[in-house]
Design an enzyme around this catalytic site. Structure first.
Site, PDB file in Angstrom:
ATOM      1  N   HIS A   1       0.853  -1.060   0.086  1.00 40.08           N
ATOM      2  CA  HIS A   1      -0.174  -0.095  -0.036  1.00 40.08           C
ATOM      3  C   HIS A   1       0.850   1.387  -0.111  1.00 40.08           C
ATOM      4  O   HIS A   1       0.677   2.294   0.521  1.00 40.08           O
ATOM      5  CB  HIS A   1      -0.899  -0.132   1.094  1.00 40.08           C
ATOM      6  CG  HIS A   1      -2.072  -1.027   0.845  1.00 40.08           C
ATOM      7  ND1 HIS A   1      -3.002  -0.828   0.053  1.00 40.08           N
ATOM      8  CD2 HIS A   1      -2.380  -2.091   1.606  1.00 40.08           C
ATOM      9  CE1 HIS A   1      -3.857  -1.923   0.000  1.00 40.08           C
ATOM     10  NE2 HIS A   1      -3.465  -2.688   0.999  1.00 40.08           N
ATOM     11  N   SER A   2       1.879   1.335  -0.442  1.00 43.64           N
ATOM     12  CA  SER A   2       2.835   2.344  -0.485  1.00 43.64           C
ATOM     13  C   SER A   2       2.501   3.535  -1.312  1.00 43.64           C
ATOM     14  O   SER A   2       1.939   3.657  -2.287  1.00 43.64           O
ATOM     15  CB  SER A   2       4.312   1.870  -1.221  1.00 43.64           C
ATOM     16  OG  SER A   2       4.965   2.814  -1.600  1.00 43.64           O
ATOM     17  N   ASN A   3       2.466   4.836  -0.552  1.00 40.70           N
ATOM     18  CA  ASN A   3       2.128   5.959  -1.289  1.00 40.70           C
ATOM     19  C   ASN A   3       3.191   6.392  -2.249  1.00 40.70           C
ATOM     20  O   ASN A   3       2.950   6.969  -3.379  1.00 40.70           O
ATOM     21  CB  ASN A   3       2.030   7.055  -0.093  1.00 40.70           C
ATOM     22  CG  ASN A   3       0.885   6.969   0.765  1.00 40.70           C
ATOM     23  OD1 ASN A   3      -0.262   6.607   0.479  1.00 40.70           O
ATOM     24  ND2 ASN A   3       1.309   6.822   2.282  1.00 40.70           N
TER      25      ASN A   3
END
Ligand SMILES: *Cc1c(COP(=O)(O)O)cnc(C)c1O
Length: 301
Positions: free
Chosen positions: A43-45
């Site tokens: 879920h890396s921004n």
């Protein structure tokens, strides 16, 4: 208390990563790269922002993600909409062999006739560092126009680049600020070392950077159960700020850092501070994988 609204840096580009990508993409253009590869959590921004920047540039993008495919939600869903190629690597292998995996993926793009730029975790390298050095120039103007002197600047820290840029940039741009970062994963020794080594590496590449003594200040008391894991206190803090101020924090970075900040305020850590500037580094899409915990907190009165 002030909030620097870096959650408003863009809609699909929301957050701090686009400040680093501005310089990384500038570098890519200068050296004629035409594809982006980067890595991070599922879920890396940073991965989501990179996927959208690549789409805007018309370049292909590959994301090397730690762990299995999650459901179609949050940043992971957006990565797919932006057309990024996703490669999931099992967590243990990812932490052992990230460098060589990235090199293999780059080799694959070269074989297809592209020149891929491999961007490290969070965009935190000697180039990305410039993003928050430049942000400090902006903050110096903000402080001048608002009559703020000697602020304490507070942010979350995850891969260290925001903290490193703020710590160095506040000196370079005469902000006369103290910079305090709240860790969301590793401990304070890791981040204090990372800030110093990132800056030393940047100085070796960019001799125009001054020889300054950095005193990074990392608080690692509020990491909780680990990266990406939040507890009810963090969820409740997010719900409380949303209804009090109409400002949305995320459970992975800003919600944890803000929780740490408010706890430290109550404990008197900031009793000497006249102005505190919380850098809202974005992360809005990180809300959705935490829907259950946040729904519980929003039902409390
Ligand atoms: C990546 C990120 C951070 C941490 O920034 P680093 O430069 O990686 O330390 C903080 N907040 C959000 C929302 C992020 O996505």
């Amino acid at each position: 208390m002030w909030i620097k609204r870096d959650d408003l840096t863009g809609t699909v580009l929301t957050g701090n990563k686009v400040r680093k990508l501005e310089f990384l993409v500038g570098h890519a253009l200068d050296y004629e790269y035409d594809a982006l590869i980067t890595c991070g959590g599922v879920h890396s921004n940073h991965c989501r922002a990179t996927a959208f920047v690549a789409a805007q540039m018309g370049w292909p993008c590959e994301l090397v993600l730690r762990g299995d495919e999650p459901g179609p939600v949050g940043n992971h869903l957006l990565d797919q909409l932006a057309g990024a190629e996703l490669t999931h690597i099992e967590a243990a292998l990812y932490s052992q062999s990230l460098e060589s995996i990235l090199e293999q993926r780059a080799e694959r793009w070269r074989a297809r006739g592209h020149k891929p730029l491999v961007i490290p975790t969070g965009g935190s390298d000697a180039i990305g560092l410039w993003g928050y050095i430049a942000a400090c120039e902006e903050l110096t103007d903000d402080c001048a126009s608002l009559g703020i002197s000697s602020p304490v600047i507070v942010s979350a820290t995850g891969s260290g680049g925001t903290q490193a840029g703020l710590t160095a940039g506040s000196i370079i741009h005469n902000l006369r600020a103290q910079v305090r970062a709240y860790a969301v994963c590793d401990d304070r020794h890791y981040f204090n070392h990372k800030v110093r080594t990132d800056y030393a590496l940047a100085r070796s590449l960019y001799p125009q950077l001054p020889d300054i003594a950095l005193a990074p200040d990392t608080c690692d008391d509020y990491i909780g159960a680990g990266y990406g894991l939040a507890n009810d206190a963090v969820y409740q803090g997010i719900a409380e700020l949303a209804r009090l101020e109409g400002i949305l924090l995320d459970p992975v970075y800003t919600g944890k850092a803000f929780f740490g900040l408010t706890a430290d305020l109550q404990a008197g850590v900031y009793s000497e501070a006249s102005d505190i500037i919380f850098v809202h580094t974005g992360g809005i899409f990180g809300i959705f994988p935490h829907a259950d915990g946040l729904r519980g907190a929003s039902q409390l009165r």
